[in-house]
Each structure stands twice: as C-alpha cells, then as structure tokens.
Design a protein around this motif. Structure first.
Motif, PDB file in Angstrom:
ATOM      1  N   LYS A  26      22.066  23.864 -20.761  1.00 38.62           N
ATOM      2  CA  LYS A  26      22.415  23.615 -22.274  1.00 38.62           C
ATOM      3  C   LYS A  26      23.204  22.462 -22.667  1.00 38.62           C
ATOM      4  O   LYS A  26      22.868  21.697 -23.388  1.00 38.62           O
ATOM      5  CB  LYS A  26      22.797  24.860 -22.903  1.00 38.62           C
ATOM      6  N   ASP A  27      24.114  22.473 -21.713  1.00 39.68           N
ATOM      7  CA  ASP A  27      25.434  21.280 -21.751  1.00 39.68           C
ATOM      8  C   ASP A  27      24.876  19.904 -21.711  1.00 39.68           C
ATOM      9  O   ASP A  27      25.107  18.973 -22.372  1.00 39.68           O
ATOM     10  CB  ASP A  27      26.494  21.620 -21.022  1.00 39.68           C
ATOM     11  N   SER A  28      23.726  19.814 -20.513  1.00 38.61           N
ATOM     12  CA  SER A  28      23.241  18.479 -20.161  1.00 38.61           C
ATOM     13  C   SER A  28      21.785  18.273 -20.695  1.00 38.61           C
ATOM     14  O   SER A  28      21.345  17.072 -20.533  1.00 38.61           O
ATOM     15  CB  SER A  28      23.400  18.121 -18.754  1.00 38.61           C
ATOM     16  N   GLN A  29      21.292  19.352 -21.409  1.00 35.90           N
ATOM     17  CA  GLN A  29      19.686  19.335 -21.468  1.00 35.90           C
ATOM     18  C   GLN A  29      18.915  18.859 -20.394  1.00 35.90           C
ATOM     19  O   GLN A  29      17.681  18.633 -20.488  1.00 35.90           O
ATOM     20  CB  GLN A  29      19.580  18.360 -22.826  1.00 35.90           C
ATOM     21  N   LEU A  30      19.288  19.266 -19.004  1.00 36.76           N
ATOM     22  CA  LEU A  30      18.714  18.823 -18.028  1.00 36.76           C
ATOM     23  C   LEU A  30      17.593  19.863 -17.261  1.00 36.76           C
ATOM     24  O   LEU A  30      18.043  21.279 -17.350  1.00 36.76           O
ATOM     25  CB  LEU A  30      19.653  18.791 -16.788  1.00 36.76           C
ATOM     26  N   GLU A  31      16.194  19.569 -17.422  1.00 37.90           N
ATOM     27  CA  GLU A  31      15.237  20.258 -16.885  1.00 37.90           C
ATOM     28  C   GLU A  31      15.351  20.250 -15.210  1.00 37.90           C
ATOM     29  O   GLU A  31      15.247  19.027 -14.745  1.00 37.90           O
ATOM     30  CB  GLU A  31      14.103  19.738 -17.520  1.00 37.90           C
ATOM     31  N   TYR A  32      15.316  21.386 -14.837  1.00 39.81           N
ATOM     32  CA  TYR A  32      15.522  21.337 -13.130  1.00 39.81           C
ATOM     33  C   TYR A  32      13.929  21.624 -12.728  1.00 39.81           C
ATOM     34  O   TYR A  32      13.706  21.426 -11.453  1.00 39.81           O
ATOM     35  CB  TYR A  32      16.256  22.565 -12.738  1.00 39.81           C
ATOM     36  N   LEU A  33      13.026  22.047 -13.376  1.00 43.94           N
ATOM     37  CA  LEU A  33      11.386  22.474 -12.959  1.00 43.94           C
ATOM     38  C   LEU A  33      10.804  21.260 -13.033  1.00 43.94           C
ATOM     39  O   LEU A  33      10.898  20.486 -13.902  1.00 43.94           O
ATOM     40  CB  LEU A  33      11.197  23.593 -13.592  1.00 43.94           C
ATOM     41  N   TRP A  34       9.806  21.206 -12.042  1.00 45.77           N
ATOM     42  CA  TRP A  34       8.815  20.178 -12.144  1.00 45.77           C
ATOM     43  C   TRP A  34       8.061  20.340 -13.351  1.00 45.77           C
ATOM     44  O   TRP A  34       7.695  21.319 -13.764  1.00 45.77           O
ATOM     45  CB  TRP A  34       7.939  20.253 -10.772  1.00 45.77           C
ATOM     46  N   ASN A  35       7.313  19.154 -13.631  1.00 47.13           N
ATOM     47  CA  ASN A  35       6.533  19.311 -14.954  1.00 47.13           C
ATOM     48  C   ASN A  35       5.130  19.645 -14.905  1.00 47.13           C
ATOM     49  O   ASN A  35       4.333  19.685 -15.772  1.00 47.13           O
ATOM     50  CB  ASN A  35       6.588  17.836 -15.711  1.00 47.13           C
ATOM     51  N   ALA A  36       4.674  20.074 -13.448  1.00 46.19           N
ATOM     52  CA  ALA A  36       3.372  20.521 -13.473  1.00 46.19           C
ATOM     53  C   ALA A  36       2.283  19.410 -13.701  1.00 46.19           C
ATOM     54  O   ALA A  36       0.949  19.758 -14.219  1.00 46.19           O
ATOM     55  CB  ALA A  36       2.825  21.827 -14.074  1.00 46.19           C
ATOM     56  N   ASP A  37       2.562  18.095 -13.640  1.00 46.28           N
ATOM     57  CA  ASP A  37       1.521  17.169 -13.556  1.00 46.28           C
ATOM     58  C   ASP A  37       0.349  17.343 -12.496  1.00 46.28           C
ATOM     59  O   ASP A  37       0.089  17.560 -11.549  1.00 46.28           O
ATOM     60  CB  ASP A  37       2.347  15.820 -13.212  1.00 46.28           C
ATOM     61  N   PRO A  38      -0.798  17.572 -13.466  1.00 47.31           N
ATOM     62  CA  PRO A  38      -2.307  17.941 -12.632  1.00 47.31           C
ATOM     63  C   PRO A  38      -2.705  16.941 -11.567  1.00 47.31           C
ATOM     64  O   PRO A  38      -3.520  17.002 -10.701  1.00 47.31           O
ATOM     65  CB  PRO A  38      -3.338  18.327 -13.597  1.00 47.31           C
ATOM     66  N   ALA A  39      -2.118  15.654 -11.706  1.00 47.60           N
ATOM     67  CA  ALA A  39      -2.400  14.621 -10.918  1.00 47.60           C
ATOM     68  C   ALA A  39      -1.879  14.827  -9.649  1.00 47.60           C
ATOM     69  O   ALA A  39      -2.345  14.256  -8.488  1.00 47.60           O
ATOM     70  CB  ALA A  39      -2.000  13.084 -11.457  1.00 47.60           C
ATOM     71  N   PHE A  40      -0.788  15.534  -9.606  1.00 46.22           N
ATOM     72  CA  PHE A  40      -0.248  15.903  -8.345  1.00 46.22           C
ATOM     73  C   PHE A  40      -0.480  17.639  -7.763  1.00 46.22           C
ATOM     74  O   PHE A  40      -0.985  17.949  -6.866  1.00 46.22           O
ATOM     75  CB  PHE A  40       1.162  15.500  -8.462  1.00 46.22           C
ATOM     76  N   TRP A  41      -0.044  18.448  -8.765  1.00 45.65           N
ATOM     77  CA  TRP A  41       0.184  19.787  -8.476  1.00 45.65           C
ATOM     78  C   TRP A  41       0.303  20.433 -10.009  1.00 45.65           C
ATOM     79  O   TRP A  41       1.407  20.213 -10.572  1.00 45.65           O
ATOM     80  CB  TRP A  41       1.173  20.253  -7.632  1.00 45.65           C
ATOM     81  N   ALA A  42      -0.501  21.469 -10.290  1.00 50.19           N
ATOM     82  CA  ALA A  42      -0.497  21.715 -11.715  1.00 50.19           C
ATOM     83  C   ALA A  42       0.172  23.114 -11.944  1.00 50.19           C
ATOM     84  O   ALA A  42      -0.107  23.983 -12.818  1.00 50.19           O
ATOM     85  CB  ALA A  42      -1.891  21.955 -12.201  1.00 50.19           C
ATOM     86  N   LYS A  43       1.186  23.252 -10.963  1.00 45.45           N
ATOM     87  CA  LYS A  43       1.882  24.714 -11.101  1.00 45.45           C
ATOM     88  C   LYS A  43       3.367  24.453 -11.061  1.00 45.45           C
ATOM     89  O   LYS A  43       3.619  23.148 -10.529  1.00 45.45           O
ATOM     90  CB  LYS A  43       1.399  25.555  -9.998  1.00 45.45           C
ATOM     91  N   LYS A  44       4.043  25.300 -11.584  1.00 45.68           N
ATOM     92  CA  LYS A  44       5.709  25.181 -11.474  1.00 45.68           C
ATOM     93  C   LYS A  44       6.352  26.075 -10.349  1.00 45.68           C
ATOM     94  O   LYS A  44       7.299  25.437  -9.821  1.00 45.68           O
ATOM     95  CB  LYS A  44       6.162  25.304 -12.787  1.00 45.68           C
ATOM     96  N   SER A  45       5.927  27.235 -10.551  1.00 45.20           N
ATOM     97  CA  SER A  45       6.773  28.131  -9.640  1.00 45.20           C
ATOM     98  C   SER A  45       5.951  29.427  -9.527  1.00 45.20           C
ATOM     99  O   SER A  45       6.304  30.504  -9.834  1.00 45.20           O
ATOM    100  CB  SER A  45       8.098  28.607 -10.225  1.00 45.20           C
ATOM    101  N   PRO A  46       4.798  29.399  -8.692  1.00 46.05           N
ATOM    102  CA  PRO A  46       3.977  30.654  -8.637  1.00 46.05           C
ATOM    103  C   PRO A  46       4.664  31.691  -7.823  1.00 46.05           C
ATOM    104  O   PRO A  46       5.247  31.395  -6.897  1.00 46.05           O
ATOM    105  CB  PRO A  46       2.709  29.914  -7.741  1.00 46.05           C
ATOM    106  N   VAL A  47       4.349  32.900  -8.144  1.00 46.59           N
ATOM    107  CA  VAL A  47       4.751  34.102  -7.182  1.00 46.59           C
ATOM    108  C   VAL A  47       3.671  34.442  -6.336  1.00 46.59           C
ATOM    109  O   VAL A  47       2.449  34.532  -6.635  1.00 46.59           O
ATOM    110  CB  VAL A  47       4.995  35.330  -8.145  1.00 46.59           C
ATOM    111  N   LEU A  48       4.120  34.415  -5.024  1.00 46.42           N
ATOM    112  CA  LEU A  48       3.111  34.726  -3.959  1.00 46.42           C
ATOM    113  C   LEU A  48       3.072  36.143  -3.676  1.00 46.42           C
ATOM    114  O   LEU A  48       4.028  37.040  -3.141  1.00 46.42           O
ATOM    115  CB  LEU A  48       3.468  34.074  -2.720  1.00 46.42           C
ATOM    116  N   PHE A  49       1.908  36.747  -3.816  1.00 44.80           N
ATOM    117  CA  PHE A  49       1.353  38.326  -3.661  1.00 44.80           C
ATOM    118  C   PHE A  49       0.401  38.451  -3.777  1.00 44.80           C
ATOM    119  O   PHE A  49      -0.409  38.011  -4.515  1.00 44.80           O
ATOM    120  CB  PHE A  49       2.420  39.285  -4.531  1.00 44.80           C
TER     121      PHE A  49
END
Length: 289
Positions: A26-49
């Motif tokens: 919140k203090d920096s408004q910094l986003e830490y996760l990837w944006n899921a650009d489909p040109a590269f990889w359209a996921k952000k944090s899949p759960v493997l199971f």
C-alpha cells in the motif's frame, strides 16, 4: 474476486484455481505479481495439485488401471469454493467431483488458505483423504513475481539470494518436461543466483533438497524485493517464460516424472501418501519490502 487487506498489503485471489491475482504494497502501490501477458504466459500463480510437473506419457497407473493427467494437475483449472473469509484470511476448498474422479480416483478435500500478517502473506495447503483407500498426491506453488519490480531497473539488476550457501546440482528437463537421468553441477558454494533471461531458455531450473529454507528476490539498484520462506518443500523449481519479465520461485512437495519412471503412482518420486482420514499440511510465506 476475494480480496484481503491490512495496513500494508492488498491481495486479490481468483476463485478459479484459488490463484493469486495481485500482491500490492500500500505505501508504494508496488505490484509484485506478473501481469499474465498472454504473449508470454497467461497465468500468475497457479496451484499445483494433485501432481507437480509432467507425467511420463501424461499417464500414471493405479490399481492396474491407467489414468491420464496433464502437467501440474487439474486444480488450477477448477473453481474453488470460498469456505471462510475475513479481511486478512480466506479459505478456498476443492473436493472430488464427477469431473475429477475419471482422472484421479480419490475422494479428497483440498484447501488453500491465504493469510495476511503485516507485510507477510502466508499460503497454506491442506490435503485431506476423504476416502477409504490410501491417497497419493503432490502439491506445489508456482507464483510469478514481476522483474523488474520498479521502473528504471532491468531484469539483470535482480538476483535470487539463498538463506545458505548452496552446492546444488541441477536436474535437467527433457523437451517433454521429464527429469533427466543425471544431474549436472550448477550452484557452487554461493548464496546468489544472478537473474538473466538465458537461464530459462532450456525450461525450468529444478533442484532437489536445497539447504536453504528461504529464497529472496533482491536488487542492488532498488530497495524493493521479497523473501519467500520454503521450509518443508523438498523440491524447488525456478522458471520464467522465454524473455518474459518475471521469475517463478516454486516450492514443491512433488516433482515431474523422470525418464526412467515406472508410471506406478505409488512409486513416483516425491509422492505423498495419506491413509484414510489423514490430513497433510504445508505452507510457504512471503514478506514484501
């Protein structure tokens, strides 16, 4: 989509796959996760199971019958139920259905619990065997963190810092995603792995039984980064899509089949076993700074 928030962090999670969508300080408004650009990889944090990685011929054998299951299992493609939610904690659950039983013949309850405490996000996996037979499974994380985190920095300004000096072999992957027979020396008496896109041109870096219980993403040109605590996960994947601006730090309780795998589920390397009525728990956490 469910949101968690406190004075320091804002977290957004999708019900599909119980997948993280945003991690914002919140203090920096910094986003830490990837944006899921489909040109590269359209996921952000899949759960493997209920598997991690690829099965040999995408097939395993259980009680004499063959089953087909794609890479990393099916949880990431299913909609979870939100079982509990507060401002700082949410519980997602997935159970066996008519769609899962033909590919994974076990009665289960799989819960993913997200909890905020200050600048730390904890992610807990709970697997419960609801059937009468012994259950075999793997579980793992696949979060993609944005690199660079801030403007004015480049990908190669960042590095991974291990909590201990490592002497670790790399287990190469075949083009089909299987673990090769023989490892190669890779990390030699260092706690630092400088990032560069070329590291991942041959797919993920896969390690077994690292000494470190934490891995950090840092830069000498920016004060912002993260520390991920991964104790209890015997396998580690580090990956990015070709030339994409992210890095995945992937703690796993499970691993892809090797080229020599028998295909028998109970013999699979790294497989976890639960007797009827038993419960399995693991968690990782990340501090964002």
């Amino acid at each position: 989509m469910p949101e968690l928030f406190n004075d320091q962090l804002q977290i957004v999670i999708a019900e599909k796959g119980a997948e993280l969508q945003h991690i914002i300080r919140k203090d920096s408004q910094l986003e830490y996760l990837w944006n899921a650009d489909p040109a590269f990889w359209a996921k952000k944090s899949p759960v493997l199971f209920p598997i991690v990685g690829t099965l040999k011929n995408n097939t395993y054998t259980y009680k004499g019958k063959n089953y087909t299951l794609g890479r990393h299992g099916f949880a990431r493609d299913h909609v979870f139920t939100v079982e509990e939610q507060t401002n700082t904690r949410v519980v997602f659950t997935l159970t066996d259905t008519e769609h899962t039983l033909p590919v994974y013949p076990f009665n289960f309850k799989f819960s993913v619990v997200y909890t905020l405490d200050g600048d730390v996000l904890t992610v807990q996996y709970i697997v419960e065997n609801k059937g009468a037979d012994t259950m075999y499974f793997s579980v793992g994380a696949h979060p993609a963190f944005k690199v660079p985190l801030t403007q004015g920095a480049g990908y190669e300004d960042y590095y991974l810092s291990f909590s201990k000096k490592e002497n670790a072999d790399l287990w190469p992957l075949t083009d089909g995603g299987l673990i090769e027979k023989t490892p190669v020396p890779y990390i030699k008496n260092t706690d630092k792995l400088p990032l560069q896109h070329a590291l991942f041109y041959q797919d993920a870096l896969v390690f077994k039984h690292l000494e470190s219980t934490a891995i950090s993403l840092k830069s000498d040109v920016s004060p912002h980064g993260l520390e991920m605590k991964v104790a209890g996960f015997p396998f580690m994947g580090i990956w990015a899509a070709k030339d994409a601006d992210f890095v995945c730090i992937e703690p796993w309780c499970g691993i892809a089949d090797s080229v020599e795998a028998s295909g028998e589920l109970s013999e699979k390397e790294g497989i976890n076993k639960l007797l009827a009525g038993q419960r399995f728990e693991r968690q990782w956490s990340a501090r964002f700074f």
